[in-house]
Design a protein around this motif. Structure first.
Motif, short mmCIF file in Angstrom:
data_model
loop_
_atom_site.label_atom_id
_atom_site.label_comp_id
_atom_site.label_asym_id
_atom_site.label_seq_id
_atom_site.Cartn_x
_atom_site.Cartn_y
_atom_site.Cartn_z
N PHE A 51 -56.39 -8.96 31.96
CA PHE A 51 -56.02 -8.55 30.61
C PHE A 51 -54.54 -8.75 30.33
CE2 PHE A 51 -59.95 -6.39 31.46
CZ PHE A 51 -60.66 -6.60 30.30
N ILE A 52 -53.74 -8.56 31.34
CA ILE A 52 -52.30 -8.82 31.16
C ILE A 52 -52.07 -10.30 30.89
CG2 ILE A 52 -50.04 -8.68 32.23
CD1 ILE A 52 -51.22 -6.02 31.38
N SER A 53 -52.90 -11.12 31.57
CA SER A 53 -52.75 -12.56 31.32
C SER A 53 -53.17 -12.92 29.91
CB SER A 53 -53.58 -13.35 32.34
OG SER A 53 -54.97 -13.10 32.14
N VAL A 54 -54.19 -12.23 29.40
CA VAL A 54 -54.59 -12.47 28.01
C VAL A 54 -53.46 -12.07 27.08
CG1 VAL A 54 -56.20 -11.77 26.20
CG2 VAL A 54 -57.04 -12.22 28.51
N LEU A 55 -52.80 -10.93 27.39
CA LEU A 55 -51.67 -10.50 26.56
C LEU A 55 -50.53 -11.52 26.63
CD1 LEU A 55 -50.25 -8.40 24.79
CD2 LEU A 55 -49.59 -7.21 26.90
N ASN A 56 -50.31 -12.04 27.82
CA ASN A 56 -49.26 -13.05 27.95
C ASN A 56 -49.60 -14.29 27.15
OD1 ASN A 56 -47.70 -11.41 29.61
ND2 ASN A 56 -48.76 -12.10 31.47
N THR A 57 -50.89 -14.65 27.14
CA THR A 57 -51.31 -15.81 26.35
C THR A 57 -51.02 -15.59 24.88
OG1 THR A 57 -53.07 -16.29 27.93
CG2 THR A 57 -53.26 -17.28 25.73
N ILE A 58 -51.30 -14.39 24.40
CA ILE A 58 -51.04 -14.06 22.98
C ILE A 58 -49.54 -14.11 22.71
CG2 ILE A 58 -51.22 -12.22 21.27
CD1 ILE A 58 -53.83 -11.36 22.64
N MET A 59 -48.75 -13.62 23.67
CA MET A 59 -47.29 -13.67 23.47
C MET A 59 -46.81 -15.10 23.47
SD MET A 59 -46.14 -10.39 25.78
CE MET A 59 -44.39 -10.63 25.43
N GLU A 60 -47.43 -15.98 24.26
CA GLU A 60 -47.07 -17.39 24.24
C GLU A 60 -47.37 -18.00 22.87
OE1 GLU A 60 -48.95 -19.44 27.40
OE2 GLU A 60 -47.90 -18.32 28.99
N LEU A 88 -57.41 -1.90 22.50
CA LEU A 88 -58.16 -1.62 23.73
C LEU A 88 -57.25 -1.61 24.95
CD1 LEU A 88 -61.33 -3.80 23.01
CD2 LEU A 88 -61.19 -1.30 22.99
N LEU A 89 -56.26 -2.47 24.91
CA LEU A 89 -55.32 -2.54 26.03
C LEU A 89 -54.51 -1.25 26.13
CD1 LEU A 89 -54.28 -4.49 28.24
CD2 LEU A 89 -52.53 -5.21 26.63
N ILE A 90 -54.02 -0.77 25.00
CA ILE A 90 -53.24 0.48 25.00
C ILE A 90 -54.10 1.65 25.43
CG2 ILE A 90 -52.06 2.10 23.46
CD1 ILE A 90 -51.07 -0.31 21.87
N LYS A 91 -55.37 1.62 25.05
CA LYS A 91 -56.26 2.72 25.38
C LYS A 91 -56.55 2.78 26.87
CE LYS A 91 -60.95 4.41 24.46
NZ LYS A 91 -62.20 4.17 23.72
N HIS A 92 -56.74 1.60 27.51
CA HIS A 92 -57.18 1.59 28.91
C HIS A 92 -56.04 1.32 29.90
CE1 HIS A 92 -61.42 1.87 27.86
NE2 HIS A 92 -61.28 0.87 26.98
N LEU A 93 -55.08 0.48 29.48
CA LEU A 93 -54.05 0.06 30.44
C LEU A 93 -52.64 0.22 29.87
CD1 LEU A 93 -55.76 -3.23 31.69
CD2 LEU A 93 -55.68 -1.06 32.91
N PRO A 94 -52.27 1.40 29.37
CA PRO A 94 -50.92 1.52 28.79
C PRO A 94 -49.82 1.43 29.85
CG PRO A 94 -51.97 3.66 28.89
CD PRO A 94 -53.02 2.67 29.30
N THR A 95 -50.15 1.84 31.07
CA THR A 95 -49.11 1.87 32.11
C THR A 95 -48.85 0.49 32.70
OG1 THR A 95 -50.81 2.42 33.75
CG2 THR A 95 -49.66 4.25 32.69
N SER A 96 -49.73 -0.48 32.43
CA SER A 96 -49.55 -1.82 32.98
C SER A 96 -48.73 -2.72 32.07
CB SER A 96 -50.92 -2.47 33.26
OG SER A 96 -51.67 -1.68 34.15
N VAL A 97 -48.37 -2.21 30.91
CA VAL A 97 -47.64 -3.02 29.93
C VAL A 97 -46.15 -2.88 30.20
CG1 VAL A 97 -47.27 -3.45 27.48
CG2 VAL A 97 -49.50 -2.64 28.27
N THR A 98 -45.49 -4.03 30.21
CA THR A 98 -44.06 -4.03 30.48
C THR A 98 -43.27 -3.71 29.22
OG1 THR A 98 -43.86 -6.39 29.99
CG2 THR A 98 -44.43 -5.78 32.26
N SER A 99 -41.93 -3.52 29.43
CA SER A 99 -41.06 -3.18 28.29
C SER A 99 -41.05 -4.30 27.27
CB SER A 99 -39.64 -2.89 28.80
OG SER A 99 -38.77 -2.63 27.71
N GLU A 100 -41.03 -5.54 27.76
CA GLU A 100 -41.02 -6.67 26.83
C GLU A 100 -42.32 -6.74 26.04
OE1 GLU A 100 -40.63 -11.56 27.01
OE2 GLU A 100 -40.54 -10.33 28.84
N GLN A 101 -43.41 -6.46 26.73
CA GLN A 101 -44.70 -6.49 26.05
C GLN A 101 -44.80 -5.36 25.02
OE1 GLN A 101 -47.09 -6.30 29.55
NE2 GLN A 101 -47.24 -8.53 29.79
N TRP A 102 -44.22 -4.19 25.39
CA TRP A 102 -44.22 -3.07 24.41
C TRP A 102 -43.41 -3.46 23.18
CZ3 TRP A 102 -47.36 0.64 23.75
CH2 TRP A 102 -48.00 1.27 24.82
N ASP A 103 -42.28 -4.10 23.39
CA ASP A 103 -41.50 -4.53 22.23
C ASP A 103 -42.30 -5.48 21.35
OD1 ASP A 103 -39.41 -3.01 23.04
OD2 ASP A 103 -38.35 -4.64 24.07
#
Length: 1819
Positions: A1237-1246, A1281-1296
């Motif tokens: 899921f973090i990789s999916v988030l990274n893909t969206i950030m890309e 869904l990411l915030i609901k299940h994995l809020p602690t796995s999100v980095t500061s940059e991703q939170w921004d």
């Protein structure tokens, strides 16, 4: 008797207890004491053993039996009854050996208790005796002699149930063949007992005079004597003959007693009856005794024949006959002339005094035994005898009862025949006697019968039998003397009868009843059987010995007069039927000749009266004669005095007519009968009967000519209807005119008549009676039949039906005004059709008949709005259709006509549901008729399978028709499922407009599925095909079921768009068409077809195992159907599949996988496969979900540029990932890799870095494209869904990235979005709001543990930067959208947007709310102490409570809820400015003006709503109606106001309460609440439990106001009303109390009962608990709570002063006043103490606060008093009770200080301005 209360004598060591005395007696004497009682006789004592005694006795009698036997000897009837019943029960349960020990004692007790005065006891004794006999059987033998006498007496008990029970017990003990032997064995003992009871006993000896009342003693004695007499008779009946002789001496002794013979004159009827019954037995079995006692027997019996008591009469007359038979010289012992015969004459003259049925049958045997010397002169004797008979017959009692009169007449005729038979000689005296009996007795009897219709039936019947008997005797060749005598008798009778009838007919006193009597007599003499059938059936018949031989000898020659017959049809065609004398060859000439002559004379005389006086009465009489006695001689007689007429005026002139003219019957028809018919001289039925008599004397061809000519007459149809009616009920008459009925003339006339009648309307020019008779004639033609054939030819029947069908097929829907013209004809057509359908077998085989039935079905199956039929006409049509359908099914036997009723009906039904526009009512009517059609077909035996197959094949659409029906369904549901995240779209092509589906017509697809599924359910549940596989080939069950669920799913999604959906759902429920019933019905079919499928489908067994063995066929076929269609079409089929899987619980995964085999089947992704994955995601196996997520994540990472927004690219992959993550992929348990899921988030950030154009960060210049909206929505869903299940796995940059994106999106869309935006735009905004809500909730509920795992300063950045930016955009957006709601119909998509905005807005922090950046909004003249920002936001938000959008109201409430607690502080700062300042009036301060404005506005609306509803009557408010929105806003405003009030300090509460009281807004609120609160606020679904505190109510549960609409929306207003009322009582108790006291009695009582029952206990407990748990402490005062007593104890102590106060809450708290009671008091003066008690009472009852606040105020007051502050001399308090001020206003003279409010009240009440104390002017 041992009385416990008595003083025992000193030294008396013997106990007074009888039980203990018995025990001592046993020890001293060594014997067993017993209880003595009455036995079978006075010298024989009943003995029951005592409880204590020797072991031998214990072994003989069971202890339980001993106790019961002792109870039986008690005097109380109830005790005895229960003891006997208990004894009977024990006999059934105990061992036989235990029961045998009771027999010695039972025999003695039985003899006593079987004679008990209570009949219930006697019955129970016999029933218990039966139970005993069944157990002991032969062991009863030793005791028979002691009980047999009483046993026989019990069988003759006057109480029938007791006697029956005794007889049953006797039959159980002895079979019928053994009973005489058993009685003979005990005969001596029986005789002794009976003799004693009959001759020796008296009331005083049978019962104890000291303990038994006289009435009871006398009753028992009479009953015992009666039973004993009957028992003696029963003994004689049972004893063999030789045994009876053995008792002769004892019986002689009995008969020698004078007391015995006195019983014949006893005052009690039962004893007299029993006495005479015993005499009968003596005469039967011991006649020699009766002869010996003849001197006593004969007077006792014969002199009692006038005993007319109903109980005695049958017995005394039977005894009299036995005495006359048994004692030859009986008349020597009585004086017949003076004693017997006068009594006989009296009885006869009085008609037996109501007992004729018992007396008169005995008269013939009685007079037959009278000797010559007693009779004397026969003429005098029999004159007196029969005259008394006649007087008795005419007595009132005899005439009132048919049975009585019948018995008298029967006895009269029998005695008359007997007397004549005994006096047939030629001697002069005998001939005089014969003439006297005929002329003076028989004929007067007939004369009386003619005048009295009640006597006619029996008299005429008996007379006919008598004459038949005499006629038979005239033909007796053996005894010529008798034959001549009987001929003479018959001659005299007929001469006398003729004279009597002629005189009666010619008399001026003749009336209608008399003439009817004469005609009835003549008809009865012609056919005796007609009267005999109506007479009462006799039990027996007296026959004379010498008459039997004659009757047997002449049995073959018996002649009986028959009714008019026409003979067979062939005879009618070949020859003239002749007159009556020729037809009735078997009639005896001795009757036929005089009868025919008498009829002719009577007819001739009647004709004279008709011609001369136009007598209607004589005409009716003549029609009866002619109808009953048709002959040419009679018609000739009737024409004797008339001029001969010509038949040519009536008939066509030809040779045949000339021959007919010579027929006297035809001449009578022309000259008389037709004229009478035209003149309507009498009842037409009678004239038609006369016409049939004319036809009787005509040839067949003559009849045709006559009837054809009659049909041409003016009243022809009326006459013909009567002719045909009579022919239909009489086969003989039908045979006479059958050729004419089948002919062409009548048939063509009926067809022409049908055309005229069908064309006629209500404005018919025909007379009304002619109109109805014409319809009646048609009704006869269509319904009446002979031998299963219509009486007219079938060709004409079919033509008539065709005319009716044409008339009924006219379309009146285009011109409803014509319906009125159809109504009269419609009613008649229905009647005709109903009778036709039920007429003959095979009538519906005609094609025109089936067409008529089909047309009627069409009219029944359409709504009245379309057919314009009245309720009465529709009901008639329905009844007609049901009759026709039943007949059609029963007649066709499976051989139906192609294109007949069933084929046409099915085709028409299919056309109706597929092409016509039907509303709910029309569809209901259609389904009802279809249901009835199938129900009738199911009920038929044998079941018409071919008809069903025809129906099904014609109704089921083909594939293209199904597709066309689905395409017609509105796609508006897509916007809803899109916003509800059920399906994902990236195109607007499928999203229809947002208009409400306003049509009241039901879509054709829904109509079709409803119809077909009703048919499917009825057929499957009835198992019509009996397991045959042809049902699968005939009816595509899976397709029909699938289409039904497709319709239901469409309805589910469209229910918010289309108001008609609710009506459709109600319609389905009415016919019980539900998913559950469909599955259950199809599961039955599956069991039949399962074996066939299991051979061809490999995975069926696995599916059956995992589905639990239920719904096999449905799961196999339907689920496969949905899967295939879902993969092909998606959209609604996918939702249907999801719903089906959920309801059938196919959630094991393995079952579902059999349908798609592998996840690869879903790729490449299409819209259909994407929707399928979304629908089945909750049921997929975890490993399949992981595979899908992995593959889609990989595809997502490789998606570039345009691939990102397509379905088989980034958009589709992200949809699959979101669906799997949302529906069961457990990230927390690491079933899915976090890095994925973090990789999916990274893909969206890309994408953000390289494909920024796909992000809608700047879309203010142009509308966003649908594909971009779709991908952004899925990105937001993923982030949530990411915030609901994995809020602690999100980095500061991703939170921004996440938070900046949210702000950017919100800013971009806040200016462009509106309620009219496209669904994809609204969905995007909803996801933005949802994301913001998730973030706010996460940060507001964040725990320190979670905070440590998040990036540093994340929370600070959110609070200091992101919140302000987010809500700076969101709050204006909410206000903007809320403003658009005004005057707009809100669609489901708009409601979704409002809810999303509301959820996000309610989470706004208080700091951000108070420092908002909204535009300022102020109202001129508004008084406020609030800062500008707070006043501005109040003025901005408060009016939104008036908005007609629930999400807006609830959101506004939650936002203002945050502010309410902060507002009182600003008023408190200005509290000092509200001092008196020269104004003594009590000050009132308004709560927030913005809220009060809303309340005032809504009050006007509520006044209109509740204007006619009294206080206390519950009003049900429809959800989401205008009234609902007004009431909801009103209650929410009050809820906010009460929160504000609760947060205010006590000083402010006082002035707020004053304002509410003065403005009366609170009073209005309370009145409205008692119209909104439910009568029973108990929460449903609870089970009362005594251990619990009670049932939960709406007041005991905390009410939470939710933004999301719940299923209990219909109870939201009532729940909110209960919550507001509870808060009002809690926060404003004193104000509510004042309001309650000011109401009228009815309202006050209603409020008191409701509050006391549901609220007071909760508030009291809360108040006491608040005191108990309070942490507030007082110096010098201690407060304690007593919860059970609802009391608070306050102890105040200062120095030497000690005060104890007890505060008690009333049961109706807070309506009732709180009472303050005095406890201990030390060091306080009485006056001071009273003042303080008054002050506390005032503080508690007049201030709107808690008990603790009132005590604190009182303590402050007392403290001030001790500090030296003077009291106000008006209220005697230092601190004011309501505004808490000190006395400051001082008098200039006396210097005393007063409260400003007290002074104001003093001045206004006294109308003076003087000081209350010194009376000087104050100012």
């Amino acid at each position: 008797m041992g009385g416990k209360s008595k003083q025992r004598t000193k030294g008396n060591v013997r106990p007074s207890s009888s039980g203990k005395a018995a025990e001592l007696l046993a020890k001293d004497k060594g014997t067993v004491p017993g209880f003595l009682g009455f036995g079978a006789s006075q010298n024989e004592l009943g003995y029951v053993p005592a409880v204590q005694g020797l072991e031998e006795v214990d072994n003989l009698v069971d202890a339980d039996f001993r106790m019961v036997l002792r109870k039986m000897s008690k005097r109380d009837a109830t005790t005895k009854l229960k003891a006997v019943q208990e004894f009977g029960t024990m006999c059934k349960e105990k061992h036989p050996e235990n029961i045998k020990g009771v027999l010695p004692y039972w025999s003695r007790i039985y003899c006593k208790i079987s004679l008990d005065h209570d009949r219930r006891v006697r019955e129970a004794v016999q029933q218990a005796f039966e139970s005993l006999i069944l157990q002991v059987k032969r062991n009863l033998a030793p005791y028979l002699k002691s009980i047999m006498g009483h046993w026989l007496i019990a069988q003759c008990d006057t109480y029938n149930p007791a006697a029956s029970a005794a007889k049953v017990a006797f039959q159980v003990a002895f079979p019928l063949n053994k009973q005489p032997e058993a009685v003979a064995f005990c005969k001596e003992e029986i005789m002794n007992i009976l003799f004693d009871y009959i001759m020796k006993e008296s009331p005083e000896t049978l019962s104890d005079p000291q303990s038994v009342p006289e009435e009871e003693r006398e009753g028992k004695y009479l009953r015992v004597v009666t039973s004993s007499l009957l028992a003696l008779k029963k003994l004689l009946d049972l004893l063999p003959e030789n045994e009876s002789v053995a008792l002769k001496d004892r019986l002689m002794e009995l008969l020698s007693q004078s007391k015995f013979w006195k019983y014949s004159r006893h005052k009690t009827p039962q004893i007299r009856s029993a006495f005479f019954e015993l005499i009968i037995a003596f005469c039967q079995y011991l006649p020699e005794l009766m002869k010996f006692e003849a001197a006593r027997v004969c007077p006792a019996v014969l002199l009692s024949i006038d005993d007319m008591d109903p109980v005695v009469c049958p017995s005394v007359w039977a005894a009299a006959l036995y005495v006359l038979t048994c004692i030859e010289d009986c008349w020597a012992h009585v004086n017949a002339k003076k004693g017997v015969l006068p009594k006989l004459w009296t009885v006869l003259k009085e008609g037996g005094r109501g007992l004729a049925t018992f007396v008169y049958p005995s008269l013939l045997p009685f007079i037959s035994r009278l000797p010559e010397e007693i009779i004397g002169s026969k003429i005098e004797f029999f004159t007196m005898f029969f005259s008394s008979f006649s007087k008795g017959l005419l007595s009132e009692r005899a005439l009132m009862s048919c049975t009585e009169s019948s018995a008298i007449v029967s006895a009269f005729m029998e005695c008359l025949r007997f007397t004549l038979h005994q006096n047939l000689g030629k001697a002069e005296d005998q001939q005089k006697l014969q003439q006297m009996l005929i002329n003076e007795q028989l004929l007067p009897l007939l004369h009386s019968a003619l005048k009295n219709p009640k006597l006619q039936t029996d008299t005429f019947s008996q007379l006919a039998d008598t004459l038949a008997s005499w006629e038979r005797q005239t033909d007796n060749p053996d005894i010529e003397e008798w034959a001549d005598a009987y001929k003479r008798l018959l001659s005299d009778f007929w001469v006398g009868l003729s004279q009597a009838c002629m005189s009666q007919l010619g008399s001026t006193e003749a009336d209608k009843n008399l003439l009817e009597g004469v005609s009835s007599l003549l008809k009865c003499l012609r056919k005796p059987g007609s009267a005999t059938k109506q007479s009462v059936k006799k039990k027996g018949k007296i026959r004379f010995i010498d008459e039997e031989e004659t009757e047997n000898h002449n049995s073959n020659a018996t002649n009986r007069l028959e009714e008019l017959t026409f003979g067979t049809k062939n005879a009618l065609e070949s020859e003239n039927l002749g007159d009556t004398s020729k037809q009735l060859q078997d009639n005896h000439p001795a009757r036929t000749v005089p009868l025919e002559g008498l009829v002719c004379e009577l007819a001739k005389l009647s004709m004279t009266f008709i011609n001369e006086q136009n007598s209607e009465m004589h005409l009716t009489f003549l029609t009866t004669l002619v109808s009953s006695f048709p002959s040419r001689k009679l018609f000739t007689t009737l024409l004797e005095n008339d001029n001969p007429g010509s038949a040519e005026s009536f008939l066509e002139a030809n040779n045949e007519v000339k021959a007919m003219a010579s027929n006297p019957a035809i001449q009578f028809l022309i000259q008389k009968l037709l004229i009478w018919m035209k003149e309507s001289r009498t009842d037409l039925n009678c004239l038609v009967d006369m016409l049939y008599s004319v036809l009787h004397c005509c040839l067949n061809n003559e009849r045709k000519i006559i009837l054809n000519q009659i049909s041409e007459m003016e009243q022809g149809w009326l006459i013909l209807s009567h002719i045909i009616q009579k022919a239909c009920v009489d086969p003989i008459k039908y045979a006479a005119i059958s050729d004419w009925l089948k002919g062409e003339v009548l048939g063509e006339k009926l067809v022409s008549l049908t055309d005229k009648l069908c064309a006629m309307g209500i404005t018919s020019s025909w007379p009304k009676d002619t109109h109805s008779h014409s319809w009646m004639l048609l009704s006869l033609a269509l319904s009446k039949h002979i031998n299963n054939e219509f009486f007219i030819d079938e060709v004409y029947i079919e033509r008539i039906i065709d005319r009716l069908h044409s008339a009924l097929s006219k379309d009146f829907s285009k011109d409803p005004s014509k319906t009125g013209a159809l109504e009269p004809s419609l009613s008649f057509i229905c009647d005709l059709a109903s009778k036709f359908f039920c007429s003959i077998k095979g009538c519906l085989q005609m094609s025109s008949a089936e067409d008529l039935l089909y047309t009627i079905f069409q009219l029944c199956a359409q709504s009245q709005e379309k057919t314009h039929l009245s309720d009465a006409d529709l009901h008639k049509l329905q009844q007609t259709w049901l009759l026709g359908l039943t007949s059609l099914i029963n007649q066709q036997n499976g051989n139906f006509r192609k294109c007949g009723f069933f084929h046409s009906s099915a085709t028409w039904l299919k056309s109706q549901v597929q092409t016509s526009t039907l509303d709910a009512k029309s569809l209901q009517v259609l389904l009802s008729c279809t249901y009835t059609l199938l129900d009738k077909m199911k009920a038929a035996q044998p079941q018409p399978l071919h008809h069903l197959i025809t129906l099904i094949e014609c109704m089921v659409p083909n594939h293209s028709e199904w597709e066309n029906l689905r395409q017609k369904l509105s796609p508006q549901w897509l916007s809803k499922v899109l916003l509800m995240e059920q399906l994902s779209l990236n195109s607007d092509a499928l999203c229809a407009g947002n208009d409400i589906y306003s049509s009241d017509k039901i879509p054709n697809h829904l109509c079709t599925t409803a119809l077909l599924n009703q048919v499917l359910l009825q057929i499957l549940e009835a198992d019509i095909f009996n397991g045959q596989e042809e049902i699968h080939t005939v009816m595509p069950t899976s397709q029909i079921a699938a289409e039904m669920l497709y319709s239901l799913q469409w309805c589910e999604e469209m229910k918010d768009f289309c108001p008609t959906i609710s009506k459709y759902h109600e319609l389905l429920l009415q016919f019980d068409i539900t998913r559950e019933r469909l599955r259950n019905a199809c599961s039955t079919l599956c069991e039949t077809l399962f074996s066939r499928f299991i051979k061809t489908v490999n995975w069926v067994m696995l599916l059956v195992i995992f589905s639990g063995g239920v719904d096999y066929y449905l799961v196999i076929k339907q689920d496969a159907e949905y899967r295939i269609r879902s993969l092909q079409s998606g959209l609604l089929w996918a939702l249907t599949a999801s719903q089906f899987i959920t309801q059938t619980k196919v959630d094991g995964g393995c079952d579902l996988k059999q349908l798609y085999i592998t996840v690869e089947r879903f790729f490449p992704l299409t819209e259909a496969s994407l929707h399928t994955i979304q629908s089945i995601a909750p049921s997929l196996l975890q490993e399949d979900k992981n595979i899908l997520v992995t593959q889609c994540a990989a595809k997502l990472s490789t998606s570039k540029s345009t691939d990102i927004t397509i379905i088989d690219g980034g958009f589709g992959s992200l949809v699959v990932i979101n669906s799997c993550l949302q529906n069961g992929t457990n990230v927390d348990d690491h079933l899915v890799d976090d890095q994925l899921f973090i990789s999916v988030l990274n893909t969206i950030m890309e994408w953000r870095n390289y494909e920024e154009e796909i992000f809608l960060f700047d879309c203010t210049l142009k509308p966003p494209e649908p594909n971009l909206l779709g991908i952004n929505v899925e990105i937001l869903r993923f982030l949530r869904l990411l915030i609901k299940h994995l809020p602690t796995s999100v980095t500061s940059e991703q939170w921004d990235f996440i938070m900046c994106s949210i702000l950017t999106w919100l800013e971009a869309m806040s200016e462009t979005v509106s309620l009219d935006s496209k669904p994809l735009v609204l969905h995007f905004v909803c996801q933005i709001c949802g994301m913001l809500s998730d973030l706010c909730y996460m940060f507001q509920t964040m725990t320190p543990e979670i905070s440590k795992t998040l990036p540093d300063n994340l929370a600070n950045e959110w609070d200091n930067f992101f919140v302000e930016g987010a809500y700076g955009q969101l709050l204006p957006l909410f206000l903007k959208i809320a403003a658009e709601c005004k005057g707009t119909i809100l669609l489901p998509s708009s409601m979704c947007l409002l809810k999303a905005l509301g959820e996000a807005s309610t989470l706004i922090p208080l700091k951000q709310l108070m420092n908002h950046s909204l535009p300022a909004k102020f109202i001129a003249g508004q008084k406020t102490n609030l800062p500008d920002k707070l006043q501005s936001i109040l003025n901005t938000l408060a009016p939104l409570l008036l908005c007609h959008a629930r999400p807006v109201k609830i959101t506004t409430y939650h936002i203002l809820h945050k502010l309410m607690s902060e507002l009182p502080a600003f008023d408190h700062e200005h509290l000092n400015s509200y001092d008196d300042n020269g104004n003594d009036e009590e000050h009132a301060l308004s709560p927030p003006a913005a809220l009060m404005s809303v309340i005032g506005t809504q009050e006007a609306d509520l006044e209109n709503i509740f204007c006619n509803i009294p206080v206390g009557e519950y009003t049900d408010i429809e959800p989401l109606s205008e009234a609902y929105y007004s009431i909801l806003g009103y209650l929410l405003a009050w809820k906010l106001l009460l929160i504000f009030f609760k947060a205010s300090p006590s000083e402010l509460r006082a002035i707020y309460a004053t304002y509410l009281r003065k403005s009366k807004c609170l009073h209005k609120l309370l009145q409205h609440l008692f119209r909104l609160m439910p009568e029973n606020p108990t929460i449903p679904g609870q089970i009362a439990d005594s251990a619990s505190k009670g049932l939960r109510t709406l007041f005991s549960e905390k009410h939470v106001i939710l933004l999301q609409e719940t299923e209990t929306l219909n109870t939201e207003v009532s729940k909110l009303a209960c919550a507001v009322y509870y808060s009002v009582l809690e926060d404003l108790p004193a104000t509510v109390r004042l309001w309650w006291n000011s109401q009228d009695k009815r309202v006050s009582s209603t409020v008191d009962k409701y509050t006391s029952r549901y609220v007071s206990s909760i508030l009291s407990s809360q108040e006491i608990s608040a005191v108990q748990s309070s942490t507030q402490t007082f110096k010098s005062m201690v407060v304690k709570a007593r919860p059970v007593a609802r009391e608070v104890l306050a102890t105040y102590s200062v120095d030497d002063i000690f005060i104890e106060l007890i505060i008690q809450l009333p049961t109706n708290y807070p309506l009732g006043s709180i009472t303050v009671e005095s406890g201990k008091r030390v060091g306080v003066a009485v006056q001071q103490w009273r003042n303080w008690m008054l002050q506390l009472n005032t503080f508690l009852n007049l201030q709107n606060g808690s008990i603790m606040e009132g005590l604190a105020l009182w303590k402050s007051n007392v403290d001030k008093r001790f500090e030296g502050t003077e009291e106000c001399m008006i209220c005697f308090s230092v601190i004011h009770g309501s505004n808490y001020s000190l006395p400051k206003k001082a008098c200039r003279t006396c210097k005393k200080k007063f409260h400003s409010a007290c002074l104001y009240r003093w001045f206004t009440s006294s109308n003076k301005s003087s000081c209350p104390l010194c009376r000087e002017m104050f100012f």
